[in-house]
Design an enzyme around this catalytic site. Structure first.
Site, PDB file in Angstrom:
ATOM      1  N   CYS A 106       0.817  -1.203   0.000  1.00 28.34           N
ATOM      2  CA  CYS A 106       0.000   0.000   0.000  1.00 28.34           C
ATOM      3  C   CYS A 106       0.852   1.255   0.000  1.00 28.34           C
ATOM      4  O   CYS A 106       2.077   1.214   0.086  1.00 28.34           O
ATOM      5  CB  CYS A 106      -0.897   0.003   1.242  1.00 28.34           C
ATOM      6  SG  CYS A 106      -1.881  -1.494   1.424  1.00 28.34           S
ATOM      7  N   LEU A 164      -3.427  -2.002  -2.104  1.00 28.97           N
ATOM      8  CA  LEU A 164      -3.242  -3.148  -2.986  1.00 28.97           C
ATOM      9  C   LEU A 164      -3.707  -4.357  -2.190  1.00 28.97           C
ATOM     10  O   LEU A 164      -3.069  -4.753  -1.213  1.00 28.97           O
ATOM     11  CB  LEU A 164      -1.775  -3.292  -3.399  1.00 28.97           C
ATOM     12  CG  LEU A 164      -1.422  -4.515  -4.256  1.00 28.97           C
ATOM     13  CD1 LEU A 164      -2.152  -4.468  -5.595  1.00 28.97           C
ATOM     14  CD2 LEU A 164       0.092  -4.598  -4.475  1.00 28.97           C
ATOM     15  N   ASP A 175      -4.173  -8.415   8.797  1.00 31.26           N
ATOM     16  CA  ASP A 175      -3.088  -8.134   9.739  1.00 31.26           C
ATOM     17  C   ASP A 175      -3.108  -6.697  10.235  1.00 31.26           C
ATOM     18  O   ASP A 175      -2.580  -6.397  11.309  1.00 31.26           O
ATOM     19  CB  ASP A 175      -1.730  -8.468   9.108  1.00 31.26           C
ATOM     20  CG  ASP A 175      -1.502  -7.807   7.759  1.00 31.26           C
ATOM     21  OD1 ASP A 175      -2.469  -7.309   7.162  1.00 31.26           O
ATOM     22  OD2 ASP A 175      -0.348  -7.806   7.286  1.00 31.26           O
ATOM     23  N   ILE A 228      15.033 -12.261 -16.130  1.00 25.92           N
ATOM     24  CA  ILE A 228      15.357 -11.376 -17.243  1.00 25.92           C
ATOM     25  C   ILE A 228      16.616 -11.896 -17.922  1.00 25.92           C
ATOM     26  O   ILE A 228      17.579 -12.284 -17.261  1.00 25.92           O
ATOM     27  CB  ILE A 228      15.580  -9.936 -16.747  1.00 25.92           C
ATOM     28  CG1 ILE A 228      14.257  -9.316 -16.294  1.00 25.92           C
ATOM     29  CG2 ILE A 228      16.227  -9.079 -17.806  1.00 25.92           C
ATOM     30  CD1 ILE A 228      13.241  -9.085 -17.389  1.00 25.92           C
ATOM     31  N   GLY A 264      15.307 -12.905  -3.438  1.00 29.67           N
ATOM     32  CA  GLY A 264      16.437 -13.370  -2.640  1.00 29.67           C
ATOM     33  C   GLY A 264      17.278 -12.260  -2.065  1.00 29.67           C
ATOM     34  O   GLY A 264      18.409 -12.507  -1.619  1.00 29.67           O
TER      35      GLY A 264
END
Length: 644
Positions: free
Chosen positions: A2, A51, A100, A291, A364
């Site tokens: 958000c 979102l 949450d 990519i 990662g």
């Protein structure tokens, strides 16, 4: 994921301008295109762009406690919210949703500002408690989610997820901070808590901010730090086994979502490890994306494909155009302040690719800082051994002379670039590490800046950022110390900032299981020899992952996620660089030495030097001036900097 924004009157209860609040909120619509809501009362206004990830049907914000006296706007995820909700219900709190966010208001009621100690996740939030007359802001421990704030001259306190929302306030003064400019041309980003603007700040990771109604200045508090508490008598085998258990547990909690989920897969160790754990935890194939580059020197896609094949993921590969120059000005607008990590370009594209299939992606990021994956750590330890042999009083004149006499050899492998090594050895430990991470060394920055700007700095040097953090480091061994410095600067200021803006530009939530704070705490306590052994970084991580990943993924040389800047600036971007650096916008700031700018361009384009990092930082600074400030002559206070 958000976007949040807030206005707070520190001097009383003036009415909040809802139209202005709506404008500031809408500027961040890319962070939350699903819904947007406002809340105002005398002296306080909150805005939220949503979102939808969890409790899609009923998780709207701003969100309140039972009697409406506490309201919160929140960006992020609290991964342990279900267990916290059970505890809070047992303590008498009533929940209306299954999201949450609601845990935050009840945790505040129960534990006050210590509620942040209970949260496990990534978060930035603003909370107003009408009964206590307190505004409370908080940011997660590693700085995964951003939070900016400013105290305006009329006593209005404003905060937001991105700087662009603060810039929309008519009371915000856009004067640039000379110290931040010095920092930027040293690091390639502006380290916390500074921003490019004097009047705005980033709330530092693991910090809270508290403002009482009628109180003029905010109270800042650090609630957590990387502990580096050593584990006693742990063997390599035990550490390997426990690392996998902890990694799997972290990945598992990061899978919590009600929307399509996937992962970035670069072909490096960290993203491959996350995908391996996901594949073992999920009941369906993992959505992965990567990519590829046309230049094999920058292309890792074949290694990503090996991992995708092994775990039968739904793999999606996007080809990045090597001449993707249209992104330059777009990136300046995304980051709101100068940002010189060129890997923001492929990061933007991989986020764009991921959003075609998923709303949440695991990455990662954080493995190199946690587990000593950068080659510069190895070089730093080698230099530290030499520093321990000779005192600084002998090293400084000896290696300083050698550094000045030895020719610069940007084209050579690092082992043959003795000039840089000699210059580092002439410095103390912190200055030496600063020298190794700087995109422009001290002498270059001094020549880059005009005489008037150098005077405006009043002796300030960017190395002070590292010195400040080094003074707070809980351990003194050489490796842990520089890991700590990177976690406080490069990780949050560059890596996490890059990913947050690039992902949120596409309304994509990115989660980073390697930066779960419980995992970070445990890894920090491992012996340094488990992290860096000989020439092998991430030693224990790679050993633990041998049953899960191919050896040529684990033990090949690190490539990074970079673009071929040196060639661009001698080829397709040759004229654009010259026009930008020698044009009127940089000249009219009074910041730069035009003669040195011309020297940088000429020496790079002739092939005598590789000044690609310096040129990129200048190109992005010029783009920032045009696209963010929208001014030909950016405002600098004349009493600090006399512009010719």
């Amino acid at each position: 994921m958000c976007g949040i924004v807030g206005l707070f009157d520190t001097r009383g209860k003036r009415e909040i301008d809802r139209q202005l609040l709506e404008c500031m909120n809408q500027i961040q619509i890319h962070r939350g295109p699903d819904e947007g809501e406002l809340y105002t009362e005398p002296g306080v206004g909150f805005g939220h762009r949503r979102l939808s990830i969890m409790d899609v049907s009923s998780g709207q914000q701003p969100l309140f406690n039972e009697d409406g006296s506490v309201v919160v706007v929140f960006n992020g995820e609290i991964y342990n919210f279900q267990e916290l909700a059970k505890e809070l219900v047992a303590l008498g709190h009533a929940f209306r949703t299954h999201c949450d966010t609601e845990v935050i208001v009840h945790a505040w009621e129960e534990w006050g500002e210590h509620c942040v100690d209970r949260f496990r996740g990534m978060f930035a939030f603003g909370l107003w408690d009408r009964n206590r007359k307190v505004l409370f802001l908080a940011r997660d421990r590693l700085g995964i989610k951003p939070l900016y704030y400013s105290l305006l001259e009329d006593g209005t306190f404003i905060f937001a997820s991105e700087l662009k929302a603060l810039l929309a306030h008519p009371g915000f003064v856009r004067d640039m901070d000379p110290h931040a400019i010095e920092d930027y041309f040293a690091y390639g980003y502006i380290p916390e808590p500074k921003t490019i603007f004097r009047q705005a700040f980033k709330l530092s990771p693991a910090h809270t901010l508290k403002l009482h109604s009628g109180q003029g200045s905010p109270q800042l508090h650090q609630y957590w730090d990387v502990p580096f508490t050593p584990h006693h008598s742990i063997s390599v085998q035990e550490a390997q086994e426990e690392l996998i258990v902890r990694l799997r547990e972290s990945v598992k909690i990061h899978l919590m979502t009600e929307v399509p989920l996937g992962a970035f897969l670069s072909g490096g160790v960290d993203s491959s490890a996350v995908v391996a754990m996901m594949a073992n935890l999920m009941g369906e194939p993992v959505n992965t994306c990567s990519i590829s580059f046309g230049d094999p020197a920058f292309n890792e896609s074949q290694y990503a494909q090996k991992v995708a094949d092994r775990y039968r993921t739904r793999h999606n590969v996007g080809q990045v155009d090597q001449d993707d120059f249209d992104l330059i000005d777009k990136l300046a607008s995304l980051y709101d302040e100068p940002f010189a990590d060129s890997s923001a370009m492929p990061t933007y594209r991989v986020c764009e690719l991921a959003r075609e299939r998923v709303t949440v992606a695991l990455s990662g990021d954080g493995g190199d800082e946690n587990l000593a994956g950068y080659s510069r750590y190895r070089w730093h330890l080698n230099e530290e051994r030499m520093r321990s042999v000779l005192p600084l009083g002998l090293r400084k004149p000896l290696f300083g002379l050698l550094g000045s006499l030895y020719p610069k050899a940007d084209w050579a492998p690092k082992v043959l670039r003795a000039k840089s090594t000699f210059e580092a050895l002439a410095r103390d430990s912190i200055e030496g590490y600063f020298h190794s991470v700087s995109i422009m060394k001290d002498g270059m920055r001094q020549r880059l800046f005009s005489d008037s700007f150098n005077r405006a700095l009043q002796g300030y040097q960017a190395v002070e950022v590292l010195r400040t953090h080094a003074d707070q480091c809980p351990v003194q061994d050489a490796l842990s110390r520089v890991q700590y410095l990177d976690m406080k600067t490069y990780l949050v200021g560059d890596i996490l900032t890059k990913v947050d803006r690039a992902s949120m530009a596409h309304a994509l939530e990115v989660r980073v299981p390697l930066l779960d704070h419980k995992l970070v705490e445990w890894i920090s306590g491992l012996p340094v020899s488990f992290k860096l052994r000989g020439h092998e970084g991430k030693y224990i991580f790679k050993k633990a992952l041998e049953p899960h990943l191919p050896n040529d993924v684990l033990y090949r040389d690190k490539m990074g996620f970079s673009v071929p800047l040196a060639g661009w600036f001698r080829g397709p971007l040759r004229q654009r660089v010259s026009d930008a650096l020698m044009g009127p916008i940089l000249a009219e700031t009074g910041i730069f030495n035009k003669v040195f700018l011309k020297e940088l361009i000429d020496q790079h384009q002739s092939g005598r030097r590789d000044y690609s990092a310096a040129l990129w930082s200048l190109l992005m600074f010029e783009s920032f001036l045009r696209n963010v400030l929208h001014m030909e002559q950016p405002r600098l206070r004349r009493n600090d900097l006399k512009v010719a």
